[in-house]
Design an enzyme around this catalytic site. Structure first.
Site, mmCIF file in Angstrom:
data_model
loop_
_atom_site.group_PDB
_atom_site.id
_atom_site.type_symbol
_atom_site.label_atom_id
_atom_site.label_comp_id
_atom_site.label_asym_id
_atom_site.label_seq_id
_atom_site.Cartn_x
_atom_site.Cartn_y
_atom_site.Cartn_z
ATOM 1 N N GLY B 207 0.833 -1.194 0.000
ATOM 2 C CA GLY B 207 0.000 0.000 0.000
ATOM 3 C C GLY B 207 0.869 1.245 0.000
ATOM 4 O O GLY B 207 1.989 1.243 -0.528
ATOM 5 N N SER B 208 0.358 2.285 0.656
ATOM 6 C CA SER B 208 1.006 3.592 0.556
ATOM 7 C C SER B 208 2.322 3.692 1.310
ATOM 8 O O SER B 208 3.069 4.661 1.124
ATOM 9 C CB SER B 208 0.054 4.672 1.063
ATOM 10 N N THR B 209 2.625 2.717 2.185
ATOM 11 C CA THR B 209 3.934 2.782 2.852
ATOM 12 C C THR B 209 5.053 2.714 1.816
ATOM 13 O O THR B 209 6.147 3.220 2.033
ATOM 14 C CB THR B 209 4.140 1.616 3.849
ATOM 15 N N LYS B 211 5.234 4.414 -0.701
ATOM 16 C CA LYS B 211 5.524 5.765 -1.202
ATOM 17 C C LYS B 211 6.821 6.301 -0.606
ATOM 18 O O LYS B 211 7.455 7.187 -1.183
ATOM 19 C CB LYS B 211 4.349 6.701 -0.895
#
Lengths: 455, 477
Positions: B207-209, B211
């Site tokens: 997921g966004s981790t 990023k």
């Protein structure tokens, strides 16, 4: 220093080995010293002393090293058996005593081994006869018919006795025919062959032996007999071609047996891929290899390996007979295993030295054949438990549990020592021969005198 | 005939030579392999006779010990796990029938006392046959909090000391009792895979981790700074389809910092496309993606992070997969909590990735040090000033963005972090993530938290867990 005094000195290491080994096993068992094995040790010492004294009286100039090496091997074997089970060791000590008596009887009753030459064919027939008896009256144990049951559940393995008789027969026979055999008169498939009249009986004898062991399902002994035969043919003729031909015939024969006998297929498959069926058919060999690996380079020490489970069964089936080498190498490590191998090698070296120093063809062939039998048997079984060759269940001389093997091999050693003594004395006639010769000389003298008187 | 006799002797001697070699093969060369074979009764028996060393935590708690007992008159040892299920996956079990796992397996040589000259000395009777103690960097105070926070859920926590790579906590839920594992393995309830160490071998979409990885590539490339500006229309077109922001929001004109703070998918997708697969893939490789992290656990208990189907990380050649999607942590990318903790730890440590390590030192019975784990830097993933810039961006995430629940303001500590909420095939269930470190200046702990199958987001489900674990780590220091 006389050979016998040297012999006595060389026995000391064997004695120490036995004492220290038994002490090591006993202390590993109970954390304290136990004097249980001492009567056994004393008994075996007495047996060896008696054998030594018999040699002193009847064969004083025999090789000084053979008996001490046998002593070392016997000490290691007894200690390891005591470690596996004190009852087995006690049994074996009694068999040692019987073997000692057989040794002494041989040395006393047979001051000159050359009398055996007179009974060449009788001995050959006896060898075959023993195998026939086994075939007819034998008891089958683990698929192989090797044992004859005698009173009280005791069994004897006549194949072991047949082994020595066969060597004697071959030595006597080949001594007579070696010149004939050495000169090829024809060719079969490009291989020079000796006249059939000379080779025929030998092949017949060997064929009979092999057929019997195949019937008895004892391929270890079959292999051993074949090896002894080839070795002695080579000794007699000096021709590598015969041995090569014999080996080729053996390979073809084995291939044939492999395709026909399922039991042999299993055995070869287990040899090639023991870990594929590690829980069933390959179990014995795999457990042997595990035991060797656990021993490592120096081993945990006598009595400190894992050979017997808490319920008293051995971790390797037939540990006390076929796998004695694995047991020793597991507890004494690679160092101990190499020591044992070198022990056998030195014994064989002494045997061949005795053969080389012998003065006549029969003695050379007999000593060489007996030594080859010992060496081949050791290689066969040790090669089997280390996966060098397929596993065959022959005994490890002087170490395996079992009376027939001990008694036979003690007699074998007695024969070697008699030969050694005879060659050292330049084949001087024995006292009995001397008496007989004197008697003959007197008779001739008397006859001549009579003739003179008559004239 | 003497020549024949000599030759026959040589032949038999050669036979004995072969026996000698064969014996050496089994007893010296192949011995180790044979000892490791399953079903080797010799090894099993030998192990029962060894007074196996202890496994201790850094705060002195006994995680594993041995006790002498008598079976059939023989002195044998049995293994005890006084802490039960605490750090079960890390400690591992040692059992006759099921082999060894965890530290029991990786440091078996030391625990069993078969290292260096020990076996020789022991066999000669100069030393008692006893294994060495393995002291872990794991702190039971941090571990306990991590396990408490995970209780009743499925998920994992990894806490590292970013300066050394030392593992402070590694928790996986559900878990199991080590004592049960060696006495009655079948009694372990097989519900939710309790034996699996999710922290090191569980693979989840990041997921966004992820990023944080994309941001590292962006800053390192020199094309972007924290103040670079972007324009968001709420949607970004890729070959694989349209990318939208979480909750369908639109952010308009914003900076790179804001993009991370609010986890703006369209901006990170654009950055991913702009950087291209080679640049992003290079950063991933530097972080250790695609290779098994060099942690001291058994090989089969640690997974490499990367593409789900195990192919090369990037470039991606499939039409429904693209760099833009990888950049926001979706697509065919799955990662382990350990790998994400290593990402957080790298940012915390000024861009230097340290090798994660469980063992801190090994001591023999007399307390003499046998071995000590030296911190080992694996890679300079980014320059220190880029790391500082990224740290400031991550501080903003916790201060005012999606990760406020990870804040430790009551303790007076600034936290840097990033949340993640990876969608699963079930639209109502997410994998909730948080990675971060604290304090943001001179950090002492970096964490990764994943909670499986939750209806909440990373910010609400994972961030509080991370906060509790980081607080425990700072207090335990």
């Amino acid at each position: 220093m006389s050979p016998r005094t040297r012999e006595l000195g060389f026995m000391v290491p064997a004695l120490l080995l036995g004492l220290v080994g038994a002490g090591s096993v006993a202390s590993a068992r109970t954390d304290t010293l136990d004097y249980g094995p001492l009567p056994g040790v004393a008994g075996v010492v007495v047996v060896f002393l008696a054998m030594h004294i018999a040699l002193r009286l009847r064969a004083p100039r025999a090789d000084a090293y053979v008996l001490p090496i046998v002593g070392v091997l016997v000490a290691i074997g007894l200690v390891e058996l005591y470690r596996i089970s004190p009852e087995l060791a006690a049994d074996q000590a009694i068999w040692m005593a019987v073997g000692g008596v057989a040794f002494i009887i041989t040395v006393v009753a047979l001051p000159d081994h050359r009398v055996l030459e007179r009974y060449t064919y009788l001995i050959g027939l006896a060898a075959v006869g023993l195998l026939v008896i086994t075939m007819v009256f034998g008891t089958r144990i683990n698929g192989a018919k090797l044992w004859i049951q005698i009173g009280g559940g005791q069994t004897v393995q006549l194949g072991e006795v047949a082994k020595v008789l066969m060597v004697v027969f071959l030595a006597a026979y080949l001594r007579d025919k070696r010149e004939l055999l050495a000169i090829p008169t024809g060719r079969v498939m490009g291989v020079p062959v000796p006249p059939m009249a000379a080779l025929g009986p030998v092949l017949l004898f060997l064929g009979a032996c092999l057929a019997l062991v195949v019937v008895l399902n004892d391929f270890g002994t079959a292999l051993l007999f074949l090896g002894i035969f080839l070795a002695m043919i080579y000794l007699a003729t000096g021709r590598v071609a015969y041995t090569g031909f014999g080996l080729a015939a053996f390979v073809v024969g084995s291939a044939a047996v492999y395709t026909v006998v399922p039991r042999i297929q299993t055995r070869v498959d287990n040899w090639l891929r023991p870990f594929d069926d590690a829980q069933d058919q390959g179990y014995q060999l795999v457990q042997s290899l595990y035991a060797l690996a656990e021993g490592g380079i120096i081993g945990p020490g006598l009595g400190r390996g894992f050979l017997v489970t808490s319920d008293g069964t051995t971790v390797i089936p037939a540990l006390q007979t076929d796998f004695m080498f694995s047991a020793v190498a597991s507890e004494l490590g690679y160092i101990g295993g190499v020591g044992l191998l070198l022990g056998f090698l030195v014994l064989i070296q002494r045997g061949f030295v005795i053969a080389a120093q012998a003065n006549d063809g029969f003695s050379k062939l007999l000593a060489g054949g007996l030594t080859a039998a010992l060496g081949l048997q050791a290689i066969l079984i040790i090669g089997g438990v280390t996966r060098l060759i397929p596993l065959t269940g022959v005994t490890l001389p002087f170490l395996s549990y079992g009376g027939s093997s001990v008694v036979t091999n003690f007699v074998l050693i007695a024969l070697l020592l008699i030969i050694s003594h005879r060659s050292a004395t330049g084949n001087a006639p024995s006292r009995r021969e001397r008496k007989r010769a004197e008697q003959q000389a007197r008779e001739i003298e008397r006859a001549q005198r009579r003739e003179e008187v008559a004239a | 005939m003497n020549r024949s006799i000599r030759r026959l002797y040589m032949t038999l001697a050669a036979g004995f030579g072969l026996l000698l070699l064969m014996l050496g093969w089994w007893q010296v060369v192949a011995a180790g392999d044979l000892r490791d074979r399953p079903g080797n009764l010799q090894t099993q028996q030998a192990e029962r006779l060894i007074d196996r060393g202890r496994i201790l935590s850094s705060d002195g708690k006994v995680l594993a010990a041995s006790r002498a007992t008598r079976v059939d008159g023989q002195r044998v040892f049995e293994r005890l796990y006084p802490q039960g299920s605490l750090a079960a996956h890390v400690v591992g079990y040692t059992s006759d029938s099921r082999g060894k796992t965890g530290v029991e397996s990786t440091y078996n040589r030391y625990l069993a006392g078969s290292f260096g000259t020990e076996p020789l000395l022991q066999r000669l009777g100069a030393k008692e046959k006893r294994g060495a103690d393995v002291i872990l960097s794991l702190d039971t105070r941090v571990q306990q909090i991590a396990e408490q926070e995970l209780a009743g859920q499925r998920g994992a926590v990894v806490a590292l000391d970013p300066r050394t790579g030392a593992v402070l906590a590694m928790a996986s839920a559900p878990t199991f009792d080590l004592q049960t594992a060696i006495t009655d393995f079948s009694a372990i309830p097989d519900d939710g895979g309790p034996l699996l160490n999710r922290a090191a071998s569980g693979r989840y979409p990041p997921g966004s981790t992820f990023k944080v990885v994309t941001a590292t590539a962006a800053l390192t490339s020199g094309l972007y700074t924290a103040d670079s500006t972007f324009d968001d229309t709420g949607s970004y077109e890729t070959p694989g389809g349209e990318i939208r922001n979480f909750g369908g929001r639109t952010f308009g004109n914003h900076t790179f910092t804001t993009a991370l703070t609010n986890s703006i998918n369209t901006t990170f997708a654009r950055i991913g496309d702009n950087l291209g697969p080679a640049t992003l893939g290079g950063t991933m490789t530097a972080y250790g993606f695609g290779t098994r992290p060099p942690i001291d656990l058994p090989d089969d208990e640690v997974s490499a992070s990367g593409r789900r189907d195990g192919d090369e990380l990037l470039p991606n050649d499939q039409p429904d997969e693209d760099t833009a999607r990888i950049a926001i942590g979706q697509e065919r990318l799955t990662v382990t909590p350990l790998q994400m903790a290593m990402v957080a730890s790298t940012v915390a440590n000024g861009g230097t990735l340290m090798a994660p390590r469980l063992m801190s030192r090994i001591e023999d019975r007399g307390g003499r040090e046998v071995q000590r784990a030296e911190p080992q830097d694996l890679e300079q993933v980014m320059a220190a000033d880029d790391a500082a810039e990224l740290t400031a961006m991550m501080e903003n995430v916790v201060r005012e963005g999606t990760g406020t629940a990870a804040a430790l303001s009551t303790a007076g500590v600034t936290v840097a972090g990033k949340t993640g909420t990876a969608e699963t095939s079930d639209a109502t269930r997410n994998q909730a993530w948080f990675i971060g470190f604290a304090p943001s200046i001179d950090p002492v702990v970096a964490v990764a938290v994943v909670i499986e199958d939750t209806s909440s987001t990373g910010g609400t489900a994972a961030a509080p867990v991370a906060a509790a674990v980081m607080r425990a780590a700072i207090e335990a220091r």
